[in-house]
Scaffold this motif. Structure first.
Motif, PDB file in Angstrom:
ATOM      1  N   MET A 184       0.842  -1.011  -0.032  1.00 26.97           N
ATOM      2  CA  MET A 184       0.115   0.044   0.084  1.00 26.97           C
ATOM      3  C   MET A 184       0.976   1.315  -0.193  1.00 26.97           C
ATOM      4  SD  MET A 184      -2.887   1.546   2.658  1.00 26.97           S
ATOM      5  CE  MET A 184      -3.125   0.151   3.276  1.00 26.97           C
ATOM      6  N   SER A 185       0.517   2.255  -0.672  1.00 22.99           N
ATOM      7  CA  SER A 185       1.255   3.557  -1.007  1.00 22.99           C
ATOM      8  C   SER A 185       0.576   4.737   0.047  1.00 22.99           C
ATOM      9  CB  SER A 185       1.208   3.812  -2.518  1.00 22.99           C
ATOM     10  OG  SER A 185       2.058   3.152  -3.142  1.00 22.99           O
ATOM     11  N   THR A 186       1.216   5.373   0.544  1.00 21.96           N
ATOM     12  CA  THR A 186       0.604   6.564   0.996  1.00 21.96           C
ATOM     13  C   THR A 186       1.152   7.961   0.410  1.00 21.96           C
ATOM     14  OG1 THR A 186       1.004   5.483   3.340  1.00 21.96           O
ATOM     15  CG2 THR A 186       0.793   7.822   3.292  1.00 21.96           C
ATOM     16  N   LEU A 187       0.098   8.888   0.159  1.00 25.31           N
ATOM     17  CA  LEU A 187       0.347   9.982  -0.594  1.00 25.31           C
ATOM     18  C   LEU A 187       0.035  11.106   0.778  1.00 25.31           C
ATOM     19  CD1 LEU A 187       0.660  11.871  -2.968  1.00 25.31           C
ATOM     20  CD2 LEU A 187      -1.763  11.839  -3.184  1.00 25.31           C
ATOM     21  N   LYS A 188       1.262  11.981   0.717  1.00 27.76           N
ATOM     22  CA  LYS A 188       1.183  13.021   1.805  1.00 27.76           C
ATOM     23  C   LYS A 188       1.623  14.318   0.971  1.00 27.76           C
ATOM     24  CE  LYS A 188       2.476  10.226   5.837  1.00 27.76           C
ATOM     25  NZ  LYS A 188       3.299  10.164   6.984  1.00 27.76           N
ATOM     26  N   ALA A 189       0.470  15.341   1.035  1.00 30.93           N
ATOM     27  CA  ALA A 189       0.899  16.855   0.500  1.00 30.93           C
ATOM     28  C   ALA A 189       0.382  17.752   1.233  1.00 30.93           C
ATOM     29  CB  ALA A 189       0.373  16.597  -0.843  1.00 30.93           C
ATOM     30  N   ASP A 190       1.013  18.836   1.369  1.00 33.72           N
ATOM     31  CA  ASP A 190       0.216  20.230   1.996  1.00 33.72           C
ATOM     32  C   ASP A 190      -0.633  21.139   0.876  1.00 33.72           C
ATOM     33  OD1 ASP A 190       1.513  19.713   4.366  1.00 33.72           O
ATOM     34  OD2 ASP A 190       3.586  20.571   3.735  1.00 33.72           O
ATOM     35  N   THR A 191      -0.213  20.941  -0.138  1.00 39.62           N
ATOM     36  CA  THR A 191      -1.113  21.569  -1.287  1.00 39.62           C
ATOM     37  C   THR A 191      -1.176  20.940  -2.427  1.00 39.62           C
ATOM     38  OG1 THR A 191      -0.568  23.461  -0.315  1.00 39.62           O
ATOM     39  CG2 THR A 191      -1.403  23.794  -2.447  1.00 39.62           C
ATOM     40  N   ILE A 192      -2.381  20.678  -3.077  1.00 33.39           N
ATOM     41  CA  ILE A 192      -2.670  20.007  -4.551  1.00 33.39           C
ATOM     42  C   ILE A 192      -3.245  20.966  -5.298  1.00 33.39           C
ATOM     43  CG2 ILE A 192      -3.751  18.311  -5.759  1.00 33.39           C
ATOM     44  CD1 ILE A 192      -3.594  16.515  -3.080  1.00 33.39           C
ATOM     45  N   GLN A 193      -2.458  21.451  -6.360  1.00 32.95           N
ATOM     46  CA  GLN A 193      -2.954  22.181  -7.520  1.00 32.95           C
ATOM     47  C   GLN A 193      -3.085  21.468  -8.869  1.00 32.95           C
ATOM     48  OE1 GLN A 193       0.106  25.210  -7.215  1.00 32.95           O
ATOM     49  NE2 GLN A 193      -0.969  26.392  -5.875  1.00 32.95           N
ATOM     50  N   ASN A 194      -3.593  22.095  -9.595  1.00 34.25           N
ATOM     51  CA  ASN A 194      -3.930  21.633 -11.024  1.00 34.25           C
ATOM     52  C   ASN A 194      -2.732  22.169 -11.707  1.00 34.25           C
ATOM     53  OD1 ASN A 194      -4.297  24.332 -11.909  1.00 34.25           O
ATOM     54  ND2 ASN A 194      -6.235  24.148 -12.169  1.00 34.25           N
ATOM     55  N   THR A 195      -2.495  21.628 -13.075  1.00 38.04           N
ATOM     56  CA  THR A 195      -1.250  21.875 -13.747  1.00 38.04           C
ATOM     57  C   THR A 195      -0.905  23.268 -13.982  1.00 38.04           C
ATOM     58  OG1 THR A 195      -2.445  21.639 -15.952  1.00 38.04           O
ATOM     59  CG2 THR A 195      -1.328  19.507 -15.055  1.00 38.04           C
ATOM     60  N   THR A 196      -1.860  24.137 -13.810  1.00 42.78           N
ATOM     61  CA  THR A 196      -1.576  25.699 -14.045  1.00 42.78           C
ATOM     62  C   THR A 196      -1.411  26.429 -12.874  1.00 42.78           C
ATOM     63  OG1 THR A 196      -3.988  26.262 -14.131  1.00 42.78           O
ATOM     64  CG2 THR A 196      -3.108  25.867 -16.185  1.00 42.78           C
ATOM     65  N   GLY A 197      -1.568  25.616 -11.755  1.00 41.64           N
ATOM     66  CA  GLY A 197      -1.208  26.171 -10.485  1.00 41.64           C
ATOM     67  C   GLY A 197      -2.303  26.713  -9.689  1.00 41.64           C
ATOM     68  N   GLY A 198      -3.586  26.350 -10.262  1.00 38.30           N
ATOM     69  CA  GLY A 198      -4.896  26.627  -9.517  1.00 38.30           C
ATOM     70  C   GLY A 198      -5.469  25.499  -8.652  1.00 38.30           C
ATOM     71  N   ALA A 199      -6.697  25.925  -8.124  1.00 31.91           N
ATOM     72  CA  ALA A 199      -7.453  24.765  -7.162  1.00 31.91           C
ATOM     73  C   ALA A 199      -7.639  23.603  -8.201  1.00 31.91           C
ATOM     74  CB  ALA A 199      -8.646  25.504  -6.748  1.00 31.91           C
ATOM     75  N   VAL A 200      -7.660  22.548  -7.770  1.00 33.97           N
ATOM     76  CA  VAL A 200      -8.107  21.150  -8.367  1.00 33.97           C
ATOM     77  C   VAL A 200      -9.381  21.142  -8.358  1.00 33.97           C
ATOM     78  CG1 VAL A 200      -7.824  18.781  -7.974  1.00 33.97           C
ATOM     79  CG2 VAL A 200      -5.928  20.032  -7.302  1.00 33.97           C
ATOM     80  N   THR A 201      -9.761  20.722  -9.636  1.00 38.02           N
ATOM     81  CA  THR A 201     -11.269  20.586  -9.711  1.00 38.02           C
ATOM     82  C   THR A 201     -11.683  19.076  -9.117  1.00 38.02           C
ATOM     83  OG1 THR A 201     -11.488  21.822 -11.672  1.00 38.02           O
ATOM     84  CG2 THR A 201     -13.288  20.338 -11.550  1.00 38.02           C
ATOM     85  N   LEU A 202     -12.827  19.170  -8.413  1.00 42.11           N
ATOM     86  CA  LEU A 202     -13.433  17.748  -7.823  1.00 42.11           C
ATOM     87  C   LEU A 202     -14.401  17.392  -8.647  1.00 42.11           C
ATOM     88  CD1 LEU A 202     -12.874  18.367  -3.871  1.00 42.11           C
ATOM     89  CD2 LEU A 202     -11.305  17.018  -5.537  1.00 42.11           C
ATOM     90  N   THR A 203     -14.276  16.331  -9.391  1.00 40.92           N
ATOM     91  CA  THR A 203     -15.346  15.977 -10.322  1.00 40.92           C
ATOM     92  C   THR A 203     -16.507  15.209  -9.680  1.00 40.92           C
ATOM     93  OG1 THR A 203     -13.948  15.859 -11.977  1.00 40.92           O
ATOM     94  CG2 THR A 203     -16.012  14.738 -12.409  1.00 40.92           C
ATOM     95  N   GLY A 204     -17.762  15.581  -9.638  1.00 40.72           N
ATOM     96  CA  GLY A 204     -18.780  14.676  -8.793  1.00 40.72           C
ATOM     97  C   GLY A 204     -19.032  15.103  -7.562  1.00 40.72           C
ATOM     98  N   GLN A 205     -18.322  15.895  -7.086  1.00 37.52           N
ATOM     99  CA  GLN A 205     -18.245  16.070  -5.447  1.00 37.52           C
ATOM    100  C   GLN A 205     -18.900  17.612  -5.200  1.00 37.52           C
ATOM    101  OE1 GLN A 205     -14.734  15.188  -3.210  1.00 37.52           O
ATOM    102  NE2 GLN A 205     -14.205  13.622  -4.801  1.00 37.52           N
ATOM    103  N   SER A 206     -19.544  17.664  -3.820  1.00 38.42           N
ATOM    104  CA  SER A 206     -20.012  18.895  -3.838  1.00 38.42           C
ATOM    105  C   SER A 206     -19.884  19.201  -2.072  1.00 38.42           C
ATOM    106  CB  SER A 206     -21.368  19.055  -4.142  1.00 38.42           C
ATOM    107  OG  SER A 206     -21.945  20.378  -3.627  1.00 38.42           O
ATOM    108  N   ALA A 207     -18.720  19.098  -1.605  1.00 41.40           N
ATOM    109  CA  ALA A 207     -18.719  19.426  -0.248  1.00 41.40           C
ATOM    110  C   ALA A 207     -18.848  20.778  -0.002  1.00 41.40           C
ATOM    111  CB  ALA A 207     -17.025  18.957  -0.045  1.00 41.40           C
ATOM    112  N   ALA A 208     -19.196  20.861   1.482  1.00 39.20           N
ATOM    113  CA  ALA A 208     -19.325  22.397   1.789  1.00 39.20           C
ATOM    114  C   ALA A 208     -18.115  23.152   1.697  1.00 39.20           C
ATOM    115  CB  ALA A 208     -20.066  22.299   3.234  1.00 39.20           C
ATOM    116  N   LYS A 209     -18.110  24.467   1.424  1.00 39.17           N
ATOM    117  CA  LYS A 209     -17.160  25.140   1.202  1.00 39.17           C
ATOM    118  C   LYS A 209     -17.067  25.950   2.378  1.00 39.17           C
ATOM    119  CE  LYS A 209     -16.268  23.561  -2.897  1.00 39.17           C
ATOM    120  NZ  LYS A 209     -17.315  22.687  -2.905  1.00 39.17           N
ATOM    121  N   ALA A 210     -18.148  26.122   3.046  1.00 34.45           N
ATOM    122  CA  ALA A 210     -18.010  27.199   4.362  1.00 34.45           C
ATOM    123  C   ALA A 210     -19.254  26.650   5.246  1.00 34.45           C
ATOM    124  CB  ALA A 210     -18.226  28.521   4.176  1.00 34.45           C
ATOM    125  N   TRP A 211     -18.986  26.534   6.617  1.00 35.25           N
ATOM    126  CA  TRP A 211     -20.054  26.487   7.656  1.00 35.25           C
ATOM    127  C   TRP A 211     -19.516  27.023   8.946  1.00 35.25           C
ATOM    128  CZ3 TRP A 211     -18.274  24.238  11.739  1.00 35.25           C
ATOM    129  CH2 TRP A 211     -16.965  23.263  11.630  1.00 35.25           C
TER     130      TRP A 211
END
Length: 128
Positions: free
Chosen positions: A1-28
């Protein structure tokens, strides 16, 4: 089993990653409207503003992609005169703030606003 650890994940242009098919709360947020407008617990919320009796502005830590994001809000108020426990959007939201109005009760021919003891809001949408 592999473990992925990261502090920041960005897309290839340095912006926020698009989460396909997910709709998590952005603020509460949960807060006490009664006197102090104290944030009890939150995520993605920078601060609250007191916009009048029973009315608070929820200021986001990160702006949303637009003003038409979805807010669900409810509250608690222990009283024999107030028969409402739902917050509603009070004015046109912006990408960085939504204003919610708490309870009102009918006193003769006048609506009287009240600060709820506890209020809760969840905001869904896309971050800018």
């Amino acid at each position: 089993m592999s473990t992925l650890k990261a502090d920041t994940i960005q897309n290839t242009t340095g912006g926020a990653v698009t989460l396909t098919g997910q709709s998590a709360a952005k603020a509460w947020c949960s807060w006490n409207m009664n006197n102090t407008n104290t944030i009890e617990n939150s995520f993605g919320v920078a601060s609250l503003s007191d916009d009048g009796t029973g009315t608070n502005g929820i200021n986001f830590s990160s702006a949303m992609s637009g003003a038409n994001d979805f807010c669900v809000a409810t509250s608690f108020y222990e009283s024999t005169v107030v028969d409402a426990n739902v917050l509603k959007v009070n004015s046109a939201p912006t990408a960085s703030k939504i204003v919610v109005l708490g309870g009102e009760y009918q006193n003769g021919s006048t609506n009287v606003a009240v600060d709820f003891e506890l209020a809760y809001a969840v905001i869904h949408g896309d971050l800018a």
